[in-house]
Write an enzyme that holds these catalytic residues in place. Structure first.
Site, mmCIF file in Angstrom:
data_model
loop_
_atom_site.group_PDB
_atom_site.id
_atom_site.type_symbol
_atom_site.label_atom_id
_atom_site.label_comp_id
_atom_site.label_asym_id
_atom_site.label_seq_id
_atom_site.Cartn_x
_atom_site.Cartn_y
_atom_site.Cartn_z
ATOM 1 N N GLU A 47 -14.221 0.905 -0.217
ATOM 2 C CA GLU A 47 -13.849 0.831 1.205
ATOM 3 C C GLU A 47 -13.387 2.227 1.638
ATOM 4 O OE1 GLU A 47 -9.964 -0.895 1.621
ATOM 5 O OE2 GLU A 47 -10.316 -1.545 3.697
ATOM 6 N N ASN A 110 -13.438 -1.050 10.490
ATOM 7 C CA ASN A 110 -13.459 -0.756 9.055
ATOM 8 C C ASN A 110 -14.776 -1.342 8.562
ATOM 9 O OD1 ASN A 110 -13.105 -0.583 6.298
ATOM 10 N ND2 ASN A 110 -10.923 -1.129 6.365
HETATM 11 N N1 ING Z 1 -5.585 -3.507 1.176
HETATM 12 C C1 ING Z 1 -4.842 -4.514 0.524
HETATM 13 C C2 ING Z 1 -5.692 -5.671 -0.026
HETATM 14 O O1 ING Z 1 -5.820 -6.721 0.574
HETATM 15 C C3 ING Z 1 -2.818 -5.710 0.338
HETATM 16 C C4 ING Z 1 -3.714 -5.021 1.341
HETATM 17 C C5 ING Z 1 -2.192 -4.967 -0.667
HETATM 18 C C6 ING Z 1 -2.671 -7.052 0.404
HETATM 19 C C7 ING Z 1 -1.412 -5.620 -1.622
HETATM 20 C C8 ING Z 1 -1.887 -7.724 -0.541
HETATM 21 C C9 ING Z 1 -1.253 -7.007 -1.563
HETATM 22 O O2 ING Z 1 -6.156 -5.496 -1.137
HETATM 23 C C10 ING Z 1 -6.555 -3.554 2.108
HETATM 24 N N2 ING Z 1 -7.042 -2.365 2.503
HETATM 25 O O3 ING Z 1 -6.965 -4.598 2.598
#
Ligand code: ING
Length: 308
Positions: A47, A110
């Protein structure tokens, strides 16, 4: 292309905030060259693979935010990647921040694309599940402003036949939502490509920091098994501008088994043999949707966002 081939996650290590795109692309081209030597046919970059994960910062000026967006694909900086992949006859997935002019209205997503072996962009997906928050929350050790910088994706969950493969894309947080995987499964997906930038530290539940690698593979393996599809997960990994991002890039079989997993937090090729006809072992049996699904009992799934 045969339905039996080598697929690979092209994990990327940290990208610095001021790292020029051409330098990042040079790193990616090195992975393409290694992929060619190892007989890879499908390559999955992460990503937002062209820049640092910029939603970790609050930026007042839109002009500063827009520095991280692409207005053309491929741009001159990215063209060497397209050229190298075409020369190597490798199809690839690429995640990037997309800015488009929609009848005079600027829109930002995105986004991830699939490029076939001839270098044609044959598929586009825009991230639907945008995690994090919209406003500056200075008490956080770092921001997660995807809801501020991106619109929700507007292309649904398409599956495209690319090189004789029913291919689909999820982006990072999407992979945590079984509904997203199931939408691809209902469209007959055989290989899901999922790039991610996942911080180890989750400020709202720090007690889960130790579980980030487990949750990553849990989601990818469940999505693969419950929809009878291969999954290639590609991380942007390592300590990027002071923020630790998990690695764990992997290739998962339709049985849910992890076939290959990254051993580092840097630029690394994670290869595995894929036999798309093996998806039928799951799709025709345990998850034979026509025989076993009961959609008329699932009404709640699309009635509102759900309870706390
Ligand atoms: N990043 C993270 C994901 O869903 C996140 C956001 C981080 C959610 C840690 C839960 C725990 O993997 C993105 N960019 O979506």
């Amino acid at each position: 292309m045969s339905r039996r081939f080598i697929a690979a996650a092209a994990q990327l290590g940290p990208i610095a905030r001021d790292e020029p795109r051409r330098d990042v692309v040079a790193r990616m081209v090195r992975l393409v060259e290694e992929a060619r030597r190892r007989g890879v046919s499908w390559l999955v970059f992460p990503e937002l693979a062209l820049t640092t994960f910029f939603p970790r910062w609050f930026m007042e000026r839109q002009s500063e935010v827009d520095r991280f967006f692409e207005t053309r694909m491929p741009s001159a900086d990215v063209q060497p990647l397209f050229d190298a992949a075409r020369g190597a006859e490798i199809a690839f997935h690429l995640g990037f921040a997309e800015k488009v002019d929609d009848s005079g209205v600027e829109r930002r997503f995105n986004t991830a694309i699939l490029v076939d072996r001839a270098g044609r962009i044959v598929h586009k997906y825009r991230k639907v599940h945008l995690p994090g928050h919209r406003d500056h929350e200075p008490q956080r050790p770092f921001q997660h402003l995807e809801k501020r910088y991106f619109e929700r994706g507007d292309l649904g969950f398409p599956v495209t036949t690319v090189e004789d493969c029913r291919a689909g894309v999820l982006i990072c947080n999407d992979r945590r939502w079984p509904e997203a995987f199931r939408m691809l499964g209902l469209n007959g997906v055989e290989m899901v490509m999922a790039g991610y930038n996942t911080p180890r530290h989750y400020p709202l539940a720090p007690e889960h920091d130790r579980l980030q690698d487990f949750h990553n593979h849990l989601c990818l393996q469940a999505g693969a098994y419950q929809n009878g599809t291969y999954v290639v997960g590609a991380a942007k990994a390592g300590v990027e501008e002071g923020c630790e991002l998990i690695g764990g890039s992997c290739v998962v079989a339709p049985t849910g088994e992890i076939l290959a997993v990254a051993a580092t937090l840097g630029d690394e090729l994670v290869c595995a043999a894929v036999d798309l006809d093996r998806c039928a072992e799951i799709k025709r049996n345990i998850f034979n949707f026509a025989q076993h699904r009961q959609p008329d009992t699932y009404g709640l799934l699309t009635q509102g966002v759900g309870q706390l």
